[in-house]
Scaffold this motif. Sequence first.
Motif, short mmCIF file in Angstrom:
data_model
loop_
_atom_site.label_atom_id
_atom_site.label_comp_id
_atom_site.label_asym_id
_atom_site.label_seq_id
_atom_site.Cartn_x
_atom_site.Cartn_y
_atom_site.Cartn_z
N ARG A 128 0.92 -1.18 0.02
CA ARG A 128 -0.03 0.03 0.05
C ARG A 128 0.97 1.32 -0.10
NH1 ARG A 128 -3.61 0.10 4.60
NH2 ARG A 128 -2.32 -1.52 5.74
N ALA A 148 -10.48 3.78 -3.54
CA ALA A 148 -10.13 2.51 -2.70
C ALA A 148 -10.69 2.04 -1.60
CB ALA A 148 -8.32 2.57 -2.72
N GLY A 149 -10.85 3.35 -0.85
CA GLY A 149 -11.32 3.16 0.64
C GLY A 149 -12.88 2.59 0.45
N SER A 152 -13.03 -1.21 -1.35
CA SER A 152 -12.83 -2.20 -0.58
C SER A 152 -13.58 -2.44 0.65
CB SER A 152 -11.28 -1.94 0.11
OG SER A 152 -11.27 -0.79 1.03
N GLN A 236 -10.98 -6.75 3.34
CA GLN A 236 -10.87 -5.43 3.11
C GLN A 236 -9.41 -5.04 2.69
OE1 GLN A 236 -9.22 -2.95 4.84
NE2 GLN A 236 -9.75 -1.25 3.46
N GLU A 240 -8.24 -3.62 -0.94
CA GLU A 240 -7.45 -2.26 -1.04
C GLU A 240 -6.42 -2.16 -1.74
OE1 GLU A 240 -5.85 1.13 2.08
OE2 GLU A 240 -7.77 0.44 2.76
#
Length: 249
Positions: A128, A148-149, A152, A236, A240
């Motif tokens: 990340r 992405a938040g 995910s 998650q 992400e």
Amino acid sequence: MPYSEVVRPSDPVEAVLFLTRLPLRWPLPNPRGARASWAWPLAGAVVGALAAAGASLALAAGLPPNVAAALALVVQAFATGALHEDGLADSADGLWGGSTRERRLEIMRDSRIGSYGAVALVLSLLIRWSAVLALLAQGATWGPLIAAGALSRWSPPAMLWALRPAREGGLSRLIGRPAGATLALGGATAVLVALLATGLAAASAVLWVGLVTLAWGLLVRARLGGQTGDTCGAAQQLAEMAALLALLA
């Protein structure tokens, strides 16, 4: 199903209260659990926006992009209480540290982190951080982190919907199973947020989030026979990473 049973105005607030540690003062006399999970992508978008704000402030202060990318992850961890990172570590320890279903679930209950969990956390942070750093170098800050938040945070409800709880107790059983309409609305919400944040580039992120969630769900079912709160949190984190890498590519 009546529309009022799928959506309530308090659902976004409940999502933020459940998925973050933000200091909100908002009474929720009747939490809806999985029925409010359609709004979890909105909470993810909030976390992504906070991370982007942290990175932007760091860059504005003259800090180098690698430090700004690290601060984005720090903001995320503080905003969520590292809830999903904990799930990733426990899932890695349990799924690969035990030889039977019962032993895997036992290991996942242990709050201590093992070698598999430590490696999983390091790799997650490294992937990340590298992706955010590369995105910052391209001048992309807000859009990818928000997308992405949001995307995910669709993966945990998908796990809750697709798999039965692996144990009698635990957080996932307490939350319940979302209805198909709730899951579909959550997916539409996540896709809409991603499209607004990144445009058509969101298409590849949506595809990879779906594939990673499917693969993870099949693995969890094979090794545990069902989902747990930890495996939903791990979903998650994996989603992400997939979304960030897809948006970067």
